[in-house]
Write a protein that holds these residues in place. Structure first.
Motif, PDB file in Angstrom:
ATOM      1  N   MET A   1       0.951  -1.274   0.073  1.00 46.60           N
ATOM      2  CA  MET A   1       0.122   0.281   0.081  1.00 46.60           C
ATOM      3  C   MET A   1       0.888   1.202  -0.063  1.00 46.60           C
ATOM      4  N   VAL A   2       0.061   2.116  -0.454  1.00 54.18           N
ATOM      5  CA  VAL A   2       0.970   3.577  -0.187  1.00 54.18           C
ATOM      6  C   VAL A   2       0.423   4.535   0.590  1.00 54.18           C
ATOM      7  N   HIS A   3       1.450   5.412   1.140  1.00 53.91           N
ATOM      8  CA  HIS A   3       0.806   6.228   2.337  1.00 53.91           C
ATOM      9  C   HIS A   3       0.093   7.325   1.707  1.00 53.91           C
ATOM     10  N   ALA A   4      -1.208   7.673   2.230  1.00 59.87           N
ATOM     11  CA  ALA A   4      -2.139   8.602   2.107  1.00 59.87           C
ATOM     12  C   ALA A   4      -2.224   9.628   3.353  1.00 59.87           C
ATOM     13  N   ARG A   5      -3.106  10.453   3.139  1.00 57.60           N
ATOM     14  CA  ARG A   5      -3.218  11.548   4.325  1.00 57.60           C
ATOM     15  C   ARG A   5      -3.555  10.807   5.465  1.00 57.60           C
ATOM     16  N   ARG A   6      -4.520  10.050   5.744  1.00 57.69           N
ATOM     17  CA  ARG A   6      -4.983   9.439   6.822  1.00 57.69           C
ATOM     18  C   ARG A   6      -4.797   8.029   6.952  1.00 57.69           C
ATOM     19  N   GLY A   7      -3.646   7.630   6.663  1.00 59.67           N
ATOM     20  CA  GLY A   7      -3.333   5.969   6.694  1.00 59.67           C
ATOM     21  C   GLY A   7      -2.645   5.762   5.184  1.00 59.67           C
ATOM     22  N   PHE A   8      -3.034   4.415   4.873  1.00 57.42           N
ATOM     23  CA  PHE A   8      -2.489   3.710   3.645  1.00 57.42           C
ATOM     24  C   PHE A   8      -3.671   3.370   2.759  1.00 57.42           C
ATOM     25  N   HIS A   9      -3.450   3.246   1.449  1.00 54.99           N
ATOM     26  CA  HIS A   9      -4.182   3.264   0.426  1.00 54.99           C
ATOM     27  C   HIS A   9      -3.597   2.378  -0.638  1.00 54.99           C
ATOM     28  N   CYS A  10      -4.501   1.135  -0.957  1.00 58.00           N
ATOM     29  CA  CYS A  10      -4.033   0.214  -2.068  1.00 58.00           C
ATOM     30  C   CYS A  10      -4.400   0.717  -3.274  1.00 58.00           C
ATOM     31  N   LEU A  11      -3.364   0.608  -4.072  1.00 60.86           N
ATOM     32  CA  LEU A  11      -3.867   1.317  -5.529  1.00 60.86           C
ATOM     33  C   LEU A  11      -4.412   0.019  -6.313  1.00 60.86           C
ATOM     34  N   ALA A  12      -4.190  -1.121  -5.904  1.00 57.41           N
ATOM     35  CA  ALA A  12      -4.657  -2.228  -6.783  1.00 57.41           C
ATOM     36  C   ALA A  12      -6.330  -2.350  -6.560  1.00 57.41           C
ATOM     37  N   CYS A  13      -6.842  -2.244  -5.322  1.00 60.38           N
ATOM     38  CA  CYS A  13      -8.188  -2.727  -5.227  1.00 60.38           C
ATOM     39  C   CYS A  13      -8.860  -1.731  -4.345  1.00 60.38           C
ATOM     40  N   GLY A  14      -8.244  -0.648  -4.051  1.00 59.92           N
ATOM     41  CA  GLY A  14      -8.927   0.793  -3.539  1.00 59.92           C
ATOM     42  C   GLY A  14      -9.054   0.678  -2.059  1.00 59.92           C
ATOM     43  N   VAL A  15      -8.507  -0.542  -1.279  1.00 60.14           N
ATOM     44  CA  VAL A  15      -8.836  -0.486   0.118  1.00 60.14           C
ATOM     45  C   VAL A  15      -8.004   0.584   0.868  1.00 60.14           C
ATOM     46  N   LYS A  16      -8.648   1.183   1.958  1.00 59.56           N
ATOM     47  CA  LYS A  16      -7.968   2.054   3.051  1.00 59.56           C
ATOM     48  C   LYS A  16      -7.558   1.338   4.324  1.00 59.56           C
ATOM     49  N   ASN A  17      -6.592   1.781   4.630  1.00 61.70           N
ATOM     50  CA  ASN A  17      -6.232   0.864   6.055  1.00 61.70           C
ATOM     51  C   ASN A  17      -5.527   2.054   6.980  1.00 61.70           C
ATOM     52  N   SER A  18      -6.190   2.458   7.982  1.00 60.32           N
ATOM     53  CA  SER A  18      -5.550   3.470   8.900  1.00 60.32           C
ATOM     54  C   SER A  18      -4.594   3.247   9.868  1.00 60.32           C
ATOM     55  N   GLN A  19      -4.468   1.484  10.062  1.00 65.50           N
ATOM     56  CA  GLN A  19      -3.817   0.972  11.054  1.00 65.50           C
ATOM     57  C   GLN A  19      -2.524   0.131  10.291  1.00 65.50           C
ATOM     58  N   GLY A  20      -2.319   0.446   9.091  1.00 69.47           N
ATOM     59  CA  GLY A  20      -1.225  -0.212   8.400  1.00 69.47           C
ATOM     60  C   GLY A  20       0.097  -0.049   8.989  1.00 69.47           C
ATOM     61  N   MET A  21       0.267   1.080   9.429  1.00 70.10           N
ATOM     62  CA  MET A  21       1.671   1.481   9.840  1.00 70.10           C
ATOM     63  C   MET A  21       2.108   0.513  11.099  1.00 70.10           C
ATOM     64  N   TYR A  22       1.015   0.452  12.086  1.00 70.42           N
ATOM     65  CA  TYR A  22       1.339  -0.330  13.363  1.00 70.42           C
ATOM     66  C   TYR A  22       1.688  -2.021  13.069  1.00 70.42           C
ATOM     67  N   GLU A  23       0.815  -2.372  12.063  1.00 71.91           N
ATOM     68  CA  GLU A  23       0.793  -3.892  11.468  1.00 71.91           C
ATOM     69  C   GLU A  23       2.094  -4.044  10.729  1.00 71.91           C
ATOM     70  N   ALA A  24       2.795  -2.983  10.037  1.00 69.35           N
ATOM     71  CA  ALA A  24       4.000  -3.169   9.337  1.00 69.35           C
ATOM     72  C   ALA A  24       5.047  -3.161  10.387  1.00 69.35           C
ATOM     73  N   MET A  25       5.006  -2.127  11.282  1.00 70.05           N
ATOM     74  CA  MET A  25       5.953  -2.241  12.287  1.00 70.05           C
ATOM     75  C   MET A  25       6.169  -3.470  13.093  1.00 70.05           C
ATOM     76  N   HIS A  26       4.934  -3.896  13.300  1.00 70.73           N
ATOM     77  CA  HIS A  26       4.928  -5.408  14.129  1.00 70.73           C
ATOM     78  C   HIS A  26       5.755  -6.505  13.300  1.00 70.73           C
ATOM     79  N   ASP A  27       5.515  -6.339  11.805  1.00 70.01           N
ATOM     80  CA  ASP A  27       6.214  -7.171  11.040  1.00 70.01           C
ATOM     81  C   ASP A  27       7.609  -7.076  10.766  1.00 70.01           C
ATOM     82  N   TYR A  28       8.003  -5.608  10.967  1.00 69.28           N
ATOM     83  CA  TYR A  28       9.293  -5.237  10.789  1.00 69.28           C
ATOM     84  C   TYR A  28      10.084  -5.775  12.168  1.00 69.28           C
ATOM     85  N   ARG A  29       9.466  -5.787  13.211  1.00 66.71           N
ATOM     86  CA  ARG A  29      10.324  -6.331  14.611  1.00 66.71           C
ATOM     87  C   ARG A  29      10.625  -7.788  14.480  1.00 66.71           C
TER      88      ARG A  29
END
Length: 318
Positions: free
Chosen positions: A236-264
């Protein structure tokens, strides 16, 4: 009383994340999938044993430690599936969820599995593992001047498993026999400790418990970075209020936390602004700084060399 609850193993979560971020056509996909399935089966086996403990309804004073981890003065690590303490004895338990026929050889120290197909596989010996854990428990008790029987056991949690040649050093039995084993131990060993002494022992093991570093020993794989769409599994790409999927249009305001959990779990517990931008696909240093600040993470260093700590409960910060 449960002192330490069962934790989902870091490696199980790590392999689940690998599958989520891998290309299905990757050369290592099947290897990662098989490892994930094995880890998941083992974890479910531990939960099966936990249910057995719960169903016993033990009336005597006792303490249970699940997923107990510790490190001794030499830096050697210990991971115990279950540690049961009462006034009569301490039970050190290793759980194995392996099917087929299992054979233990005390002379060669081999532990083998014979599958229905006739294929014979060799694994690290859980007898040696649980004896090593028993020695650690004994060492800790000697430090505080407490003497009590320490009983090591290996419990097989797959009900279809056939236990062939058994060890003479350590009891090996199916999880359904756990209740009977504990009752016999109560009969065999008279009460040794007072209630205060048992609490003293419990406190000793609470104090030496430590969360061990994550073992990131997965095969070399190419992974999607940053926030991942839960619908189509694209980055997903970063948007003003979270993250946006260019492929299917889904928005996710919590994607940052989930991504950081995975990074850890995949890489490390600390992350810099530069690493965060590379991982999340954020081009602007000030935008990245605001996002990191919003998560209210502990940090060290000055502005230029600052690194942020990603805690195990990062998802709860949402």
């Amino acid at each position: 009383m449960i002192v330490l609850g069962r934790r989902i193993p870091d490696q199980l979560m790590m392999y689940e994340i690998l599958l989520k971020r891998m290309d299905l056509e990757s050369a290592n996909y099947k290897e990662v999938l098989l490892k994930y399935q094995s880890l998941k089966k083992g974890y479910y086996g531990e939960l099966r044993a936990d249910r057995e403990w719960k169903d016993m309804h033990i009336q005597r004073e006792h303490y249970l430690f699940y997923s107990f981890e510790a490190k001794n003065k030499f830096g050697h690590t210990f991971q115990m599936d279950t540690l049961f303490m009462c006034r009569h004895f301490i039970l050190v338990m290793e759980s194995k969820d392996i099917g087929g026929r299992l054979d233990f050889d005390d002379t060669t120290r081999q532990f083998t599995q014979t599958r229905a197909s006739g294929e014979v596989l060799s694994f690290s010996n859980p007898i040696d593992q649980v004896l090593r854990h028993q020695a650690f428990v004994l060492e800790e008790l000697m430090k505080i001047g407490v003497s009590i029987p320490i009983v090591p056991v290996v419990v097989i949690t797959d009900s279809s498993t056939i236990i062939g040649s058994k060890s003479k050093e350590v009891s090996v039995f199916n999880v359904t026999g756990l209740r009977s084993k504990v009752e016999k131990l109560f009969e065999r060993y008279p009460q040794v400790l007072s209630g205060d002494q048992l609490d003293y022992v419990k406190d000793r093991f609470v104090s030496c418990y430590t969360t061990l570093p994550i073992k990131r020993n997965y095969p070399p794989v190419r992974l999607l970075q940053g926030a991942i769409c839960t619908t189509c599994h694209k980055q997903m790409v970063h948007a003003r209020r979270g993250f946006h999927c260019l492929a299917c249009g889904v928005k996710n305001s919590q994607g940052m936390y989930e991504a950081m959990h995975d990074y850890r779990l995949l890489y490390k517990e600390w992350i810099s602004n530069s690493e965060f931008r590379d991982y999340m696909g954020i081009p602007n240093i000030y935008t990245a700084s605001r996002m990191l600040k919003r998560m209210n993470l502990p940090y060290t260093g000055t502005y230029k060399n600052r690194k942020y700590f990603i805690p195990p409960d990062i998802l709860e910060k949402r």
